[in-house]
Scaffold this motif. Sequence first.
Motif, PDB file in Angstrom:
ATOM      1  N   LEU A 283       5.693   4.006  -7.819  1.00 27.24           N
ATOM      2  CA  LEU A 283       6.247   4.878  -8.846  1.00 27.24           C
ATOM      3  C   LEU A 283       5.426   6.166  -8.934  1.00 27.24           C
ATOM      4  N   VAL A 284       4.092   6.007  -8.909  1.00 35.53           N
ATOM      5  CA  VAL A 284       3.220   7.176  -8.969  1.00 35.53           C
ATOM      6  C   VAL A 284       3.429   8.054  -7.739  1.00 35.53           C
ATOM      7  N   GLU A 285       3.554   7.432  -6.577  1.00 41.86           N
ATOM      8  CA  GLU A 285       3.765   8.206  -5.350  1.00 41.86           C
ATOM      9  C   GLU A 285       5.052   9.012  -5.435  1.00 41.86           C
ATOM     10  N   ALA A 286       6.119   8.396  -5.918  1.00 46.29           N
ATOM     11  CA  ALA A 286       7.381   9.123  -6.067  1.00 46.29           C
ATOM     12  C   ALA A 286       7.225  10.271  -7.058  1.00 46.29           C
ATOM     13  N   MET A 287       6.590   9.993  -8.186  1.00 41.92           N
ATOM     14  CA  MET A 287       6.420  11.029  -9.205  1.00 41.92           C
ATOM     15  C   MET A 287       5.576  12.188  -8.683  1.00 41.92           C
ATOM     16  N   ILE A 302       6.489   0.802 -17.593  1.00 51.78           N
ATOM     17  CA  ILE A 302       6.562   1.683 -18.758  1.00 51.78           C
ATOM     18  C   ILE A 302       5.234   2.409 -18.950  1.00 51.78           C
ATOM     19  N   SER A 303       4.131   1.684 -18.742  1.00 54.21           N
ATOM     20  CA  SER A 303       2.812   2.292 -18.871  1.00 54.21           C
ATOM     21  C   SER A 303       2.593   3.379 -17.828  1.00 54.21           C
ATOM     22  N   VAL A 304       3.015   3.134 -16.606  1.00 48.78           N
ATOM     23  CA  VAL A 304       2.859   4.134 -15.547  1.00 48.78           C
ATOM     24  C   VAL A 304       3.672   5.382 -15.863  1.00 48.78           C
TER      25      VAL A 304
END
Length: 374
Positions: A283-287, A302-304
């Motif tokens: 998720l972080v990589e996509a963001m 949700i936390s990420v």
Amino acid sequence: MRIGLVCPYSWDVPGGVQYHVRGLAGWLRQRGHEVRVLAPAEDESDLPDYLTSCGRAVPVRYNGSVARLTFGPVTAGRVSRWLSEGDFDVVHLHEPMTPSASVIALWAATGPIVATFHTSTLRSRAMLAAHPLLRPSLERITGRIAVSEDARRTVRRHIGGDAVVIPNGVDVAQFAGATPRPEWAGSPGRPTIGFLGRIAEPRKGFAVLAEAFDALLAAIPGARLLVAGPGEPAEVAGLMTARVAAATEFLGAVDDATKADLLASIDLYAAPNTHGESFGIVLVEAMATGTPVVASDLPAFISVLGERPGGRVFPTADPAALARVIVDLIRSPGELRALGERAASRAGAFDWDRVGRDVVAVYDTVTVAAEAVR
């Protein structure tokens, strides 16, 4: 500082823990620390110079997945030799309760020990059974890290004590600088949705996404699904209708650069995972590429995503809800752009420059404490 990192899972098989250890080792080495890594490895002929193999791994079902672990006298001998030769200022174990190299290193290590707990499993029979055997050794851990609040709760419930939360790290600049590829880019009539993960592993949620995509295609017939990760399409063929299969392209396992380009190219990243996630590094990589995320409403996800999320969540394991959220976003290009901007901003919280400094602060704390009692 001389730092020994121990990874319990096979180095040459994709996984979040391996990815984290590799990233941490690289960041520490760039800042002048002397770092050695110990991990199982299948192919010992093509390992980085800082990594020592502690033996070949075997597949074992663990935490809803299949982990590749190693144990036994040969592994124990290699672990002991690595620790002796390393003469480390601090030994940093990852998943110290996983029955592999980390447990053996926990038994054998002397001096300051830091442990990172990645798992979020509040009802773990394996942990409950192992805890009495490992309790004396676990008490020797002087610095505890959990990658999320979920992982921290797991520590509190199954192990006792507490842990400081330091998330997984990502090289944000690498993903922010990725190059979108025309063949993966979407258009108003042909949006692209991406999925990365082990496609045949049920908890990764490909079945949920496949069902959702059938409903999505009814609303947006030109939509495409790009799937990257280990596994054969035949393993999930029965989960897809004919039109979903026709709209899906399987890319197989991809390297880090290709993964970054893929995430930078798509309109949305889908994370339909059903359980067992303590973080959500993809998720972080996509963001970090500026791509919004649609994710299951797992607490870790949700936390990420954060308080001003760079994406949306949907009820876990609800394909109809997933389809509705994707359709709504694709039909709202202004909101999609705004989510992408917030996503890129949020990703900075997980950059290795921030995460690495927090990990080193734990190292400093435990080494100073060790010196004080000598």
